[in-house]
Write a protein that holds these residues in place. Structure first.
Motif, PDB file in Angstrom:
ATOM      1  N   LEU A 164      59.362 -23.208 -26.781  1.00  0.00           N
ATOM      2  CA  LEU A 164      59.602 -23.566 -25.384  1.00  0.00           C
ATOM      3  C   LEU A 164      58.754 -22.719 -24.437  1.00  0.00           C
ATOM      4  O   LEU A 164      58.262 -23.213 -23.416  1.00  0.00           O
ATOM      5  N   CYS A 201      55.267 -24.069 -24.488  1.00  0.00           N
ATOM      6  CA  CYS A 201      55.238 -25.326 -23.738  1.00  0.00           C
ATOM      7  C   CYS A 201      55.192 -25.072 -22.244  1.00  0.00           C
ATOM      8  O   CYS A 201      54.465 -25.743 -21.502  1.00  0.00           O
ATOM      9  N   CYS A 202      55.965 -24.093 -21.806  1.00  0.00           N
ATOM     10  CA  CYS A 202      56.005 -23.765 -20.377  1.00  0.00           C
ATOM     11  C   CYS A 202      54.680 -23.173 -19.911  1.00  0.00           C
ATOM     12  O   CYS A 202      54.138 -23.569 -18.880  1.00  0.00           O
ATOM     13  N   VAL A 251      52.965 -26.342 -17.838  1.00  0.00           N
ATOM     14  CA  VAL A 251      53.111 -26.294 -16.379  1.00  0.00           C
ATOM     15  C   VAL A 251      51.754 -26.239 -15.681  1.00  0.00           C
ATOM     16  O   VAL A 251      51.466 -27.059 -14.802  1.00  0.00           O
ATOM     17  N   LEU A 281      59.455 -29.304 -17.843  1.00  0.00           N
ATOM     18  CA  LEU A 281      58.971 -27.998 -18.296  1.00  0.00           C
ATOM     19  C   LEU A 281      59.302 -26.851 -17.349  1.00  0.00           C
ATOM     20  O   LEU A 281      59.429 -25.704 -17.781  1.00  0.00           O
ATOM     21  N   ILE A 282      59.472 -27.160 -16.071  1.00  0.00           N
ATOM     22  CA  ILE A 282      59.558 -26.102 -15.069  1.00  0.00           C
ATOM     23  C   ILE A 282      60.846 -25.287 -15.181  1.00  0.00           C
ATOM     24  O   ILE A 282      60.911 -24.124 -14.769  1.00  0.00           O
ATOM     25  N   LEU A 313      62.270 -24.584 -18.103  1.00  0.00           N
ATOM     26  CA  LEU A 313      62.369 -24.020 -19.454  1.00  0.00           C
ATOM     27  C   LEU A 313      62.710 -22.527 -19.469  1.00  0.00           C
ATOM     28  O   LEU A 313      63.427 -22.082 -20.375  1.00  0.00           O
ATOM     29  N   PRO A 314      62.225 -21.703 -18.521  1.00  0.00           N
ATOM     30  CA  PRO A 314      62.634 -20.292 -18.544  1.00  0.00           C
ATOM     31  C   PRO A 314      64.148 -20.105 -18.482  1.00  0.00           C
ATOM     32  O   PRO A 314      64.679 -19.166 -19.101  1.00  0.00           O
ATOM     33  N   CYS A 317      53.418 -31.350 -22.911  1.00  0.00           N
ATOM     34  CA  CYS A 317      52.164 -30.598 -22.803  1.00  0.00           C
ATOM     35  C   CYS A 317      50.967 -31.458 -23.181  1.00  0.00           C
ATOM     36  O   CYS A 317      49.893 -31.341 -22.586  1.00  0.00           O
TER      37      CYS A 317
END
Length: 295
Positions: free
Chosen positions: A24, A27-28, A32, A67-68, A70-71, A263
């Motif tokens: 993840l 991916c981020c 992004v 994706l934004i 994901l953190p 992605c």
């Protein structure tokens, strides 16, 4: 597709959490900036009459939305959920909404190219209003399909920590949700992609305009990328429907792989659109070159 569930304290579960978080995170980090770059590039082409930049913009927005956040989920995987019940439902809904929109956008982009090649007059009859209506329909239907997350996602204590997970009251509810996800996110898009691109492959062999080995390879990559990254998640869904198991570890790992599509998509389709524009330009310039040669 319960890819945001948190696993237990076993060594295998902890390893799956770390592996899922790593995927993840990549991916981020990659997705992004990639989607933002695609958005900047596509905004410059919005004034054009072509439908492709608009649909690709919609795809990039949905990928970016998935994706934004994901953190937040990476932190929850490693430390537990600390953001409250409301944000658990909201973030989950946004992720599911964006994932459904991504899959439907990919399918519509394939349908668009299929119609433009084989039935250009039918596609032209839609006009700009009809084409914009298709994009609106994607986001509306995706929002409706993702609405179950607002009901089933709950923040509850599990395995000693507060978790944001899919909280079903019985097995029947889980089967219905997983069945919808499998059909909408995998079965229907996959068979649609295969059908559209098989028909396009026939036209590629028949038309000089599409006689390009490079374009054939691109078509194969689009289908293969979708198949590779979505198949593990959907197999996991089928296993959960068939067997009364609760394996958060498999949910986390297969779900993390699904995000890789977000992605890959912007780069595949941006390159695809550029390739088609080049082919159209070569095709339009060829008669002019032939005319100059005859003169």
């Amino acid at each position: 597709m319960e890819y945001l569930n948190i696993s237990n304290s076993s060594l295998f579960a902890h390893t799956s959490d770390v592996a899922s978080s790593t995927v993840l995170g990549l991916c981020c980090v990659l997705g992004v900036p990639g989607n933002i770059a695609v958005l900047v590039m596509l905004i410059q082409h919005l004034k054009e009459d072509s439908f492709t930049p608009k649909l690709m913009l919609s795809l990039a927005v949905s990928d970016l939305l998935s994706l934004i956040f994901l953190p937040v989920w990476i932190y929850a995987l490693l430390n537990g959920w600390i953001f409250g019940q409301g944000l658990c439902k909201f973030f989950s809904y946004v992720v599911y909404w964006s994932l459904y929109s991504t899959v439907l956008s990919v399918t519509l982009l394939s349908l668009q190219r299929y119609l433009q090649v084989l039935y250009p007059q039918r596609w032209a009859k839609l006009g700009q209003k009809g084409q914009n209506g298709l994009i609106f329909a994607i986001w509306t239907s995706s929002g409706v399909l993702a609405s179950y997350a607002l009901y089933y996602r709950n923040a509850k204590k599990k395995y000693g920590r507060l978790r944001c997970y899919q909280d079903y009251t019985n097995k029947e509810e889980q089967i219905v949700v997983l069945l919808v996800e499998t059909l909408v996110m995998f079965v229907v898009p996959l068979f649609s992609l295969l059908y559209f691109y098989c028909r396009l492959h026939q036209r590629i062999n028949q038309s000089a305009f599409f006689r390009s080995h490079r374009l054939k390879k691109l078509v194969i990559r689009i289908v293969v990328a979708f198949f590779i990254f979505s198949t593990p998640c959907m197999i996991n869904n089928l296993v959960l429907m068939a067997m009364p198991l609760k394996s958060a570890a498999s949910n986390n790992v297969t779900g993390a792989l699904f995000f890789i599509n977000s992605c890959v998509n912007p780069f595949l389709y941006a390159f695809s659109a550029r390739t088609l524009r080049c082919k159209r330009k070569q095709h339009s310039d060829q008669p002019q070159q032939n005319q100059n040669e005859t003169q």
